[in-house]
Design a protein around this motif. Structure first.
Motif, PDB file in Angstrom:
ATOM      1  N   GLU A  53      40.023  39.390 -23.425  1.00 56.29           N
ATOM      2  CA  GLU A  53      40.279  38.135 -24.128  1.00 56.29           C
ATOM      3  C   GLU A  53      41.748  38.067 -24.544  1.00 56.29           C
ATOM      4  OE1 GLU A  53      37.976  35.907 -24.433  1.00 56.29           O
ATOM      5  OE2 GLU A  53      38.466  34.581 -26.082  1.00 56.29           O
ATOM      6  N   GLN A  67      44.183  39.531 -23.071  1.00 57.52           N
ATOM      7  CA  GLN A  67      45.027  39.383 -21.877  1.00 57.52           C
ATOM      8  C   GLN A  67      45.093  37.940 -21.414  1.00 57.52           C
ATOM      9  OE1 GLN A  67      43.185  42.315 -19.428  1.00 57.52           O
ATOM     10  NE2 GLN A  67      44.950  43.644 -19.526  1.00 57.52           N
ATOM     11  N   ILE A  68      43.977  37.239 -21.577  1.00 56.36           N
ATOM     12  CA  ILE A  68      43.956  35.871 -21.081  1.00 56.36           C
ATOM     13  C   ILE A  68      44.498  34.906 -22.115  1.00 56.36           C
ATOM     14  CG2 ILE A  68      42.436  34.055 -20.261  1.00 56.36           C
ATOM     15  CD1 ILE A  68      40.603  36.702 -19.644  1.00 56.36           C
ATOM     16  N   ASN A  69      44.093  35.108 -23.358  1.00 56.58           N
ATOM     17  CA  ASN A  69      44.579  34.230 -24.415  1.00 56.58           C
ATOM     18  C   ASN A  69      45.768  34.913 -25.090  1.00 56.58           C
ATOM     19  OD1 ASN A  69      45.034  32.671 -26.595  1.00 56.58           O
ATOM     20  ND2 ASN A  69      42.919  32.626 -27.318  1.00 56.58           N
ATOM     21  N   VAL A 102      39.361  33.395 -15.033  1.00 55.61           N
ATOM     22  CA  VAL A 102      38.783  33.687 -16.338  1.00 55.61           C
ATOM     23  C   VAL A 102      39.464  32.864 -17.420  1.00 55.61           C
ATOM     24  CG1 VAL A 102      38.282  35.510 -17.969  1.00 55.61           C
ATOM     25  CG2 VAL A 102      38.250  35.991 -15.544  1.00 55.61           C
ATOM     26  N   LEU A 103      38.656  32.315 -18.302  1.00 59.52           N
ATOM     27  CA  LEU A 103      39.156  31.547 -19.441  1.00 59.52           C
ATOM     28  C   LEU A 103      38.923  32.362 -20.702  1.00 59.52           C
ATOM     29  CD1 LEU A 103      37.839  27.894 -19.227  1.00 59.52           C
ATOM     30  CD2 LEU A 103      40.169  28.674 -19.010  1.00 59.52           C
ATOM     31  N   PRO A 104      39.653  32.049 -21.768  1.00 60.97           N
ATOM     32  CA  PRO A 104      39.305  32.703 -23.034  1.00 60.97           C
ATOM     33  C   PRO A 104      37.851  32.385 -23.379  1.00 60.97           C
ATOM     34  CG  PRO A 104      41.416  31.587 -23.229  1.00 60.97           C
ATOM     35  CD  PRO A 104      40.856  31.223 -21.885  1.00 60.97           C
ATOM     36  N   TYR A 160      43.394  26.208 -23.864  1.00 62.33           N
ATOM     37  CA  TYR A 160      42.353  27.100 -24.366  1.00 62.33           C
ATOM     38  C   TYR A 160      42.928  28.336 -25.049  1.00 62.33           C
ATOM     39  CZ  TYR A 160      39.158  24.092 -21.919  1.00 62.33           C
ATOM     40  OH  TYR A 160      38.437  23.002 -21.513  1.00 62.33           O
ATOM     41  N   LYS A 161      44.232  28.385 -25.138  1.00 62.53           N
ATOM     42  CA  LYS A 161      44.831  29.548 -25.792  1.00 62.53           C
ATOM     43  C   LYS A 161      45.006  29.253 -27.282  1.00 62.53           C
ATOM     44  CE  LYS A 161      47.079  31.158 -21.637  1.00 62.53           C
ATOM     45  NZ  LYS A 161      48.322  31.476 -20.966  1.00 62.53           N
ATOM     46  N   ASN A 170      46.964  38.289 -15.228  1.00 61.15           N
ATOM     47  CA  ASN A 170      46.325  38.992 -16.332  1.00 61.15           C
ATOM     48  C   ASN A 170      44.840  39.203 -16.089  1.00 61.15           C
ATOM     49  OD1 ASN A 170      48.575  39.358 -17.868  1.00 61.15           O
ATOM     50  ND2 ASN A 170      48.355  37.424 -18.963  1.00 61.15           N
ATOM     51  N   THR A 171      44.232  38.219 -15.466  1.00 54.60           N
ATOM     52  CA  THR A 171      42.806  38.341 -15.194  1.00 54.60           C
ATOM     53  C   THR A 171      42.530  39.467 -14.217  1.00 54.60           C
ATOM     54  OG1 THR A 171      42.732  35.961 -15.375  1.00 54.60           O
ATOM     55  CG2 THR A 171      40.786  37.035 -14.502  1.00 54.60           C
ATOM     56  N   ASN A 189      50.687  48.005 -21.002  1.00 54.52           N
ATOM     57  CA  ASN A 189      50.265  48.444 -19.671  1.00 54.52           C
ATOM     58  C   ASN A 189      50.231  47.271 -18.696  1.00 54.52           C
ATOM     59  OD1 ASN A 189      49.113  49.584 -17.478  1.00 54.52           O
ATOM     60  ND2 ASN A 189      47.308  50.332 -18.518  1.00 54.52           N
ATOM     61  N   ASN A 228      44.714  41.874 -13.196  1.00 55.69           N
ATOM     62  CA  ASN A 228      45.313  43.164 -13.484  1.00 55.69           C
ATOM     63  C   ASN A 228      44.806  43.703 -14.806  1.00 55.69           C
ATOM     64  OD1 ASN A 228      46.692  42.796 -11.148  1.00 55.69           O
ATOM     65  ND2 ASN A 228      48.523  42.037 -12.158  1.00 55.69           N
ATOM     66  N   THR A 229      43.660  44.318 -14.743  1.00 55.62           N
ATOM     67  CA  THR A 229      43.107  44.884 -15.965  1.00 55.62           C
ATOM     68  C   THR A 229      43.723  46.257 -16.185  1.00 55.62           C
ATOM     69  OG1 THR A 229      41.321  45.650 -14.594  1.00 55.62           O
ATOM     70  CG2 THR A 229      40.931  43.671 -15.878  1.00 55.62           C
ATOM     71  N   ASN A 230      43.552  46.764 -17.373  1.00 50.74           N
ATOM     72  CA  ASN A 230      44.080  48.090 -17.664  1.00 50.74           C
ATOM     73  C   ASN A 230      43.267  49.153 -16.954  1.00 50.74           C
ATOM     74  OD1 ASN A 230      46.169  47.349 -19.377  1.00 50.74           O
ATOM     75  ND2 ASN A 230      44.693  46.981 -21.012  1.00 50.74           N
ATOM     76  N   GLN A 258      39.586  43.308 -25.130  1.00 49.71           N
ATOM     77  CA  GLN A 258      40.854  43.476 -24.424  1.00 49.71           C
ATOM     78  C   GLN A 258      41.118  42.354 -23.423  1.00 49.71           C
ATOM     79  OE1 GLN A 258      42.958  45.929 -25.207  1.00 49.71           O
ATOM     80  NE2 GLN A 258      44.458  45.088 -23.794  1.00 49.71           N
ATOM     81  N   LEU A 293      48.318  50.214 -24.791  1.00 51.61           N
ATOM     82  CA  LEU A 293      47.326  49.422 -24.066  1.00 51.61           C
ATOM     83  C   LEU A 293      47.880  48.057 -23.685  1.00 51.61           C
ATOM     84  CD1 LEU A 293      43.918  49.954 -25.810  1.00 51.61           C
ATOM     85  CD2 LEU A 293      44.473  50.260 -23.422  1.00 51.61           C
ATOM     86  N   ALA A 336      48.262  33.784 -15.966  1.00 60.10           N
ATOM     87  CA  ALA A 336      46.866  33.942 -16.399  1.00 60.10           C
ATOM     88  C   ALA A 336      46.062  34.655 -15.326  1.00 60.10           C
ATOM     89  CB  ALA A 336      46.258  32.585 -16.706  1.00 60.10           C
TER      90      ALA A 336
END
Lengths: 517, 1106
Positions: A496, A498-500, B770-772, A172-173, B832-833, A517, B835-837, A494, A514, B829
């Motif tokens: 999106e 991070q995940i993709n 979380v997925l894109p 999905y990336k 990242n999900t 971080n 650990n948000t900013n 943002q 950003l 993934a």
């Protein structure tokens, strides 16, 4: 005793063998993929999901925000959401809710799913003929094209996904594709759709509510216009205008017939909202409703006070446009709401006039909800006018003014038609078309894209700033931000990014800190 | 056929004992005779029964008025038994005799004192071994220890008594449950709650995908344990995987096994107990009164704008010309208004008894409770019956039935107000803490007298929406309805059959079928009259009806085999079992708003339909289990378990999971060479063990891509793919190694057990990954992604009568446990999900999950107090907002002007830079760049305690006993969100009295910043609100007095106990919140949202036995 043990053993063995089957359970209130895609009705239901997705709050809200909010037509009304305020403040960040494109990708996924599985249904259901399949494919292709068209106009570059999402084993990336690739895909899809799109579904509601050949052509015209293929655009518009069943509604009936009742004779594609299924919440809360007339959005004050900024009563030097335009009073009120005036379009059924001549708006009650018009005849007329104005040549410019007059005259009953002589040159005609589009299509999610086309032609935001200027009230920071081409597109959300990890941020919004971080 | 296979199999097995054993036809005989006694002559009504070799009754009759009987004999090999109450039973062989006359003897002889030396046994169905041979980490509590406690659910009673079991009550609300963790959290997303096993049957809890686990958890769990403490015999907690592997996929979080009391042979015993409990809420946070509040608000509104125009709010100005003047000139203590003295009365009646063949125990009770918050009530009616019937010495049936009905009136919670602040507390108490204290409870007339109507802030008020929409909590408590009725029925049928004589070789078949029928009915209503929403708002006259019902059927068929060896040094037990679970659930919910009247408050009345939802679920699982127990010389013990679990929750490849477990035990003190030390060291045993347990997702059908309805469009029905197919999902497995040691000193006067464990969870299940968004799906329901370690130790000590004289003795209990949790590896993934900013907003902590760190870590700024001065003047006004370098020297520009201190100078995350001023909160500028931003965020601590446990002595003097229980946690950090919201001076909400120490003018030395309405960054997530949650609680003090039998005999009373319990006597803690016992929230962080604190209770009770 031995006998007993044997019986027991036999049962245990049978038991163990049937264990695996025993553990296969299918849901009771849902159908699993393996059992789906058997009948025409199942295929139709997934196609309908594409339409249903477009009337979701997520899509509807974005059609207004991406298409209109950033333009000169809108300011803050009463208590807008934080995300709306940030957009109005030219302070769009990658965390802004409107940087979230998920609702359009849901629609795209429904269409992809349909296009992937529906052909197999032909073999399973005798009633589902290849002809039926192709007309429905035309709808799915068009809905997908429409979604990508919104995305590409808002974000410039987005991932192009043409396969359905089915399992966790897929990747999905997906990285972004260029605008060129996406526009080519949209055009190719629409050209296929054109070949088999229906002209009628047998009922007025479905003729306006589903994709017809006219809708495909209108969308294609819009895409060509965005892609600066003006001759193609003019041709597509012509194909729509050739259909004489489409008729402009009389000027004074537009408010009631086109925007209140809906599905009028000039409508081409109109999203059908239904109080039992989905309210048009974005319009209800944004533009207002009977018991909450102050919407979150408003019509700017400077349109009322600063004549030259307003498309209505536009009277600089020799021009005298729209002096007594019924669209002015039918589009917005003169009463203040937040930093602007109340919006009328879509939310009032009519302006009732008392004996003494005072006009009172009759608001929509909470038991009704407006449809949302994606394309209507006057839009197509004016798209053709815009394309012709770009093509230049005297004949084209003349026809362009003539086209402008068709929408202009029905709303300026007491005025004369606009004469070509007053708008002799190409630039003036282009400006006239832009103003007429603003007057005619205000609050219909068109204005920002109109302005963006302007910017894209010169590849410079300076023309846009001329219109947006009054709204920015000379704020240097805001003007600076709006002077960068990339800033006119939305950032990618943002989370999106991070995940993709294959995605890259729209250049204007790259904040090294950003991402690190 | 498939679906009913297990049940069919089970019934066939059930019938086997009858069909397999064919009767040997004998000669049909008729026997007659008389039954008489020496003193009374002929006995009328004596029972005469023909019994077979296994003591199964074949035929029977009773004697007539002359003491005469006639009996048709089926088999002359059988015997005849003669019984009559009060006489000694006699059994005669039949042989060839045709007439048997019997002289029964009265049962009057005294029995000599008998000393039984057999050790206690531990039994799980057919798996029955001596207690001393248990080789796993298990701790058992006899409920006698808890007699006299007022505990509305069992979990509360366990608190502080089991080493390694960390129980935190969710709140003190009536009917709210607890968070339990055995040996730390082994799963991040899944439930960390242990499995409850009631009389060998697991208590299943099934939820559907849309079920809001986090929010419903409390009641659900309380519900789960709605077993009356009076019915409980003992509770065992299985802690290591070698033990919990028996429960396979369900046992990963540990297992709590509850055994209820059974009937005992003897005359009918009646026992009645009554408990009354009075409950008060501890003094919470002191809030501002109306005068201080209005003063604060005027300052708060003035400060950001520096204009009195902003602070000129009529509600705060005490202007008599203001029409609502009387309603805003009060000093209302809202907390006091919504709290009350709660009470619980609990009646419980038990009948038990039985004869040779059958024993029974029937009990029933009624509990009614008024919460400490007005409007909260709870009543519970529960019954339980336990019936054992021995058909013969070999065949036994047991029927168990429990039924409970609970009726909760809970507080209505809803998102009132603007929801500006994070983690809004929506409870009645939460509202009371926020509500402006200068407004009145009741509408006041022009002369200031209360009317009968509740005061509601007028919709025209200029107050901000925080207060404008905040309801009157008293009106909400009394006017809104939130009722839950729960009906739960649990019938269980068991059969046990011995194929051989159990006294020789044991070959025992055991089975049960258990049903769990659980229904919930929820009705809610929020009258429009108490809120400020318009009639088209979905919160106006809003009614909600929900129905949930579920049926779970569990079966277990098992066989135990224990051969008897010639050589008594060996003992061996084999056990095999086949278990199945099948369940159905359905749920429907309807929400209507805008009802015409608040009198017709059912969701079925006409209104606007907000939501109508139905859901159905169906699930199955199966387990095959084999166990072996071997002991040599009673001191070398081996235990092995292998379980294979199948579940409908996984796709084809991953349906089955294997869960093995092995444990060993060496009882060293039984070795001959240890004989010398036996005097003081009565027990020394080592128990190493290893095992694997599993965890499965909460939801079903994950292996399918499913299509569901999604309304319609223009008359066309709509279906959408609602889920992504999870092809690769597999079991989460937890493997653990446990080293245990049992110690006993001085003839087991002091008993101790110690455990060290290393637990590793792999393929950790993550929920809602979380997925894109470009996939068209927001989330992947589950994913296996990562591993985590939980290591720790536990010590449990029990001193039995360490001090003892003739009338006086002292017992002492102590336990301590520690668990360290570490995330070993996680999918990028997922990281990242999660650990948000940092979002640069007030009140939010940076949440991070990091490899190598433990779960539940808190990150934020360091709070250094308040800037004393606005302008920096070297020497005189040093404490001002200027940047300083690492040596503490002020940073200046080239002209020597000090660099001012900024927040978010580089405008990250869309925020605007903020220039700090005097009186603002001072945060540590870790990197000394004159700017507070995400680079200054540091680790502030962890919510996992360093250790926790409990202790307490029991004193006995003659018939009086006194038990004390303390529990403690040490070294955990709590985010005190309640305090944050009570001290931030940022909104129009009421604040605690601490803010009276706020900074007001240059030079003020204080740790409380200035008041700024909706402005500034005075309450960033910092260590100012992260507090040490260590505490020591004196939890129970119980006096128990049993009145001597001699006194009771006169009144033919068998037993009369009186007891008095004080609960929650005091808490020693540095924590400033109301209660340091805070549950775990998201990311494993304990966050105190100001929930109802644990009440202080006083319980008086008595038990009468007849």
């Amino acid at each position: 005793m031995k006998k007993l043990n044997i019986i027991l053993l036999v049962f245990l063995v049978i038991g163990l063998e049937s264990c695996n089957n025993w553990l296969d359970l299918k849901p009771e209130s849902e159908v699993v993929l393996e059992d789906y895609w058997q009948t025409e009705s199942q295929a139709t239901a997934v196609l309908a999901a594409g339409y249903r997705g477009l009337i979701s709050d997520g899509c509807m809200e974005r059609m207004i925000v991406w298409g209109e909010l950033r333009s000169d037509n809108m300011v803050a009304g009463k208590d807008p959401s934080d995300a709306v305020l940030k957009v109005l403040d030219v302070n769009i960040t990658p965390t802004n809710a409107f940087a979230d494109w998920s609702s359009f990708y849901s629609v795209i996924n429904y269409c992809n799913t349909f296009l992937y599985y529906a052909p197999s249904v032909v073999n399973k259901d005798q009633n589902f003929t290849p002809t039926k399949l192709h007309t429905m494919e035309a709808e799915a292709l068009t809905l997908r094209a429409l979604s990508y068209f919104y995305l590409v106009r808002a974000f410039h570059e987005v991932p192009l996904i043409l396969n359905p999402s089915i399992s966790d084993a897929q990747n999905y990336k997906v990285p972004k594709s260029s605008e060129r690739v996406i526009l080519d895909q949209i055009i190719a899809d629409l050209l296929i759709a054109k070949q088999s799109a229906k002209t009628s579904y047998g009922s007025e509601k479905l003729n306006k509510g589903r994709i017809t050949l006219n809708a495909v052509n209108s969308l294609l015209a819009d895409v060509y216009l965005w892609d600066q293929q003006y001759a193609n655009c003019a041709e597509m518009c012509n194909q729509v205008l050739a259909d004489k069943t489409l008729k402009l509604v009389q000027g004074e009936k537009v408010t009631t017939n086109v925007f209140y009742t809906g599905n009028s004779t000039e409508s081409i594609f109109e999203l059908q909202f239904d109080i039992n299924i989905q309210y048009n919440n974005s319009v209800r809360s944004g533009y207002g409703i009977y018991d909450q007339q102050a919407g979150a959005l408003a019509y700017p004050l400077y349109f009322g006070s600063k004549g030259t900024f307003s498309p209505f009563k536009y009277q600089p030097a020799t021009l005298n446009e729209s002096a007594d335009d019924v669209r002015e009073s039918n589009t917005a009120s003169t009463f203040e709401n937040g930093s602007g005036y109340y919006i009328f379009k879509y939310v009032i059924s009519q302006l009732a006039e008392s004996l003494s001549g005072i006009k009172t708006p009759i608001y929509r009650t909470s038991s009704t909800t407006p449809n949302w018009i994606v394309y209507r005849l006057s839009d197509v007329i004016l798209m053709r006018a815009e394309a012709l104005a770009q093509l230049g040549s005297n004949d084209n410019l003349k026809e362009s003014v003539k086209l402008v007059n068709t929408t202009y005259l029905r709303s300026n009953i007491t005025s004369d038609s606009l004469s070509f002589e007053k708008y002799g040159d190409k630039v003036s005609v282009q400006d006239l078309v832009l103003r007429e589009r603003q007057r005619e299509l205000m609050f219909e999610g068109k204005r920002w894209f109109d302005l963006m086309r302007l910017v894209r032609r010169t590849n410079s935001p300076s023309l846009l700033l001329k219109y947006i200027g009054p709204k920015l009230t000379g704020d240097v920071m805001k003007i600076q931000k709006m002077s960068v081409m990339n800033a006119l597109y939305m950032p990618i959300l943002q989370s999106e990014l991070q995940i993709n990890t294959s995605l890259t941020q729209n250049p204007f919004y790259v904040d090294t800190d950003l991402t690190s971080n | 056929m498939k679906s009913n296979f297990a049940i069919t199999l089970l019934f066939i097995l059930l019938l086997l004992p009858f069909t397999a054993k064919s009767e040997r036809p004998g000669v049909e005989l008729i026997i007659q005779g008389t039954v008489s006694s020496k003193t009374d002559g002929a006995i009328i009504g004596a029972s005469v029964t023909e019994i077979d070799g296994n003591n199964r009754i074949v035929n029977g009759n009773i004697t007539d008025v002359n003491g005469h009987y006639v009996l048709k004999i089926k088999n002359s090999e059988n015997r005849i038994s003669f019984t009559y109450i009060g006489y000694v039973k006699q059994i005669r062989k039949i042989g060839n005799s045709k007439s048997i006359n019997i002289l029964l003897e009265e049962n009057t002889q005294n029995i000599k004192e008998i000393v039984v030396t057999a050790g206690k046994r531990h039994s799980e169905g057919g798996y029955n071994i001596p207690k001393r041979e248990i080789a796993t980490a298990m701790q058992t509590i006899d409920m006698k220890e808890m007699e006299g406690l007022q505990v509305s659910s069992v979990d509360e009673a366990l608190q502080g008594r089991i080493a390694g079991l960390d129980i935190v009550s969710n709140s003190g609300d009536a009917g709210s449950g607890t968070s339990m963790r055995i040996r730390g959290a082994s799963s991040i997303n899944g439930s960390s709650q242990p499995l409850i096993v009631l009389n060998g049957v697991p208590y299943e809890m099934q939820v559907t995908q849309n079920f809001d686990y986090a929010n419903s958890n409390q009641e659900q769990f309380a519900n789960l344990l709605s077993i009356n403490p009076d019915d409980i015999q003992e509770i065992s907690v299985l802690k290591d995987a070698a033990a919990s592997a028996v429960w396979g996929s369900k046992g990963a979080n540990g297992v709590i096994m509850i055994t209820t009391k059974k009937g005992r042979t003897g005359p009918t015993r009646i026992e009645y107990s009554y408990r009354y409990t009075g409950t008060i809420q501890p003094q919470g946070k002191k809030m501002l009164n109306g005068d201080d509040y209005t003063m604060l608000m005027k300052q708060e509104l003035f400060n950001p704008a520096q204009s009195s125009l902003a602070s000129n709010v009529p509600e705060y100005t005490y202007d008599k010309s203001f029409p609502d003047y009387e309603n805003y000139n009060n000093n209302t203590d809202w907390v006091k208004e919504v709290t009350q003295i709660g009470n619980i009365s609990d009646h419980y009646l038990t009948l038990s008894g039985g004869g040779d063949r059958a024993t029974y125990r029937v009990s029933g009770g009624y509990l009614s409770q008024n919460g400490t918050i007005i409007g909260q009530t709870n009543s519970r009616l529960s019954t339980r019956a336990y019936l054992d019937y021995m058909v013969s010495d070999r065949l036994k049936f047991t029927a168990e039935l429990s039924y409970s009905y609970e009726n909760f009136n809970r507080s209505y919670t809803f998102d009132f107000g603007d929801n500006n602040s994070p983690n809004e507390d929506l409870s009645i108490l939460g509202i009371a803490y926020k509500k402006m204290p200068n407004s009145s409870v009741y509408n006041q007339d022009a002369s200031g007298n209360n009317t009968s109507a509740y005061f509601r802030t007028p919709t025209t008020s200029t107050l901000n929406s925080d207060q404008l929409y905040l309801v009157n909590p008293v009106a909400l408590a009394m006017g809104a309805k939130n009722n839950v009725k729960n009906y739960r029925t649990l019938p269980t049928f068991r059969a046990q059959y011995d194929f051989t004589d159990p006294n020789k070789t044991l070959l025992r078949y055991n089975m049960y079928v258990s049903f769990d029928i659980n229904n919930d009915k929820t009705t809610l209503f929020l009258p429009g009259a108490i809120t400020n929403y318009g009639w088209t708002d979905e919160r106006y006259n809003r009614a909600e009806n929900g129905d949930r019902e579920s049926v779970t059927i569990q079966t277990d068929n098992n066989i135990a085999w224990q051969p008897s060896f010639e050589n008594k040094d060996h003992s061996f037990l084999l056990y095999g079992s086949l278990q199945t679970t099948e369940g159905n659930s359905s749920f429907q919910n309807i929400i209507n708003y805008g009802l015409e009247s608040s009198n017709a408050d059912d969701a079925s009345t006409a209104g606007y339909l907000k939501e109508e939802k139905t859901e159905r679920g169906h699930w199955r699982s199966m387990g095959i289990l084999g166990r072996a127990h071997y002991s040599y010389l009673g001191r070398y013990i081996f235990d092995g378990t292998f379980r294979r679990d199948g579940s409908t929750k996984f796709g084809n490849g991953n349906k089955w999971g294997n869960f093995p477990g092995v444990s060993l035990k060496w009882i060293a003190t039984d070795e001959p060479f240890m004989a010398g030390s036996k005097k003081w060291l009565s027990m020394l045993a080592f128990r190493p063990g290893w095992g694997i347990a599993g965890n499965q997702p909460e939801f079903d059908y994950l292996q399918y891509s499913r299509y569901g309805n999604n309304g319609s469009y223009a008359g066309m029905p709509v279906s959408i793919p609602v889920s992504l197919q999870l092809k690769d999902l597999k079991w989460e497995t937890t493997s653990s190694v446990n080293y245990g040691c049992d110690l006993g000193f001085f003839d087991d006067k002091i008993l101790m057990d110690m455990n060290v464990y290393f637990k590793k969870t792999t393929d950790m299940l993550f929920k809602d990954v979380v997925l894109p968004n470009s996939s068209g799906f927001g989330k992947l329901t589950y994913q296996n992604a990562g591993s985590m370690n939980n290591n720790g130790w536990e010590i449990n000590l029990y001193a039995n009568k360490i001090v003892s004289s003739k009338d006086f003795s002292i017992d002492f209990r102590f336990n301590i446990a520690n668990s360290v949790n570490k995330i070993v590896q996680l999918d990028d993934a997922i990281l990242n999900t999660y650990n948000t900013n940092f979002n640069y907003n007030n009140g939010s902590y940076l949440t991070r999950i990091q490899e190598g760190n433990s779960f539940g870590s808190i990150y934020g700024f360091k709070y250094k107090g308040v800037y004393q001065y606005d302008k920096y003047i070297a020497g005189s006004q040093e404490d001002a907002p200027v940047g300083r370098n690492a040596n503490g020297k002020v940073i200046t520009d080239e002209k020597g002007v000090p660099l001012p201190m900024y927040y978010n100078y580089s405008k990250k995350s869309g925020g605007n830079p903020y220039l700090f001023r005097g009186g603002d909160a001072k945060y540590e500028d870790v990197n000394h760049d004159g700017n507070i931003d995400n680079l200054d965020i540091v680790y502030l601590g962890n919510s996992n305690p360093l250790f926790n446990g409990g202790f307490g002595p029991t004193f006995r003097y003659k018939n009086l006993s006194c038990t004390m229980t303390f529990n403690y946690r040490y070294g955990n950090k709590i985010v005190n969100t309640a305090r944050m919201l009570n001290e931030n001076m940022y909104s129009m909400n009421n604040q605690s009295t601490v803010v009276n120490w706020r900074w007001r003018k240059d030079g003020d030395v204080t740790s409380v910043p200035r008041a700024l309405y909706n402005y500034g960054y005075n309450w960033l997530g910092s260590d100012r609100f992260v507090e040490d949650g260590s505490f020591l609680r004196f939890k129970y003090l119980t006096f128990n007095y049993s009145i001597p039998r001699q006194l009771l005999k006169k009144f033919s009373v068998d037993k009369l106990n009186l007891y008095l319990t004080f609960e929650n006597i005091f808490v020693l803690t540095k924590y400033t919140g109301v209660d340091p016992e805070v549950g775990y929230g998201s990311f494993g962080i304990s966050e105190d949202k100001g929930q109802t604190p644990r009440a202080k209770n006083l319980t008086l009770g008595l038990t009468i036995g007849l």
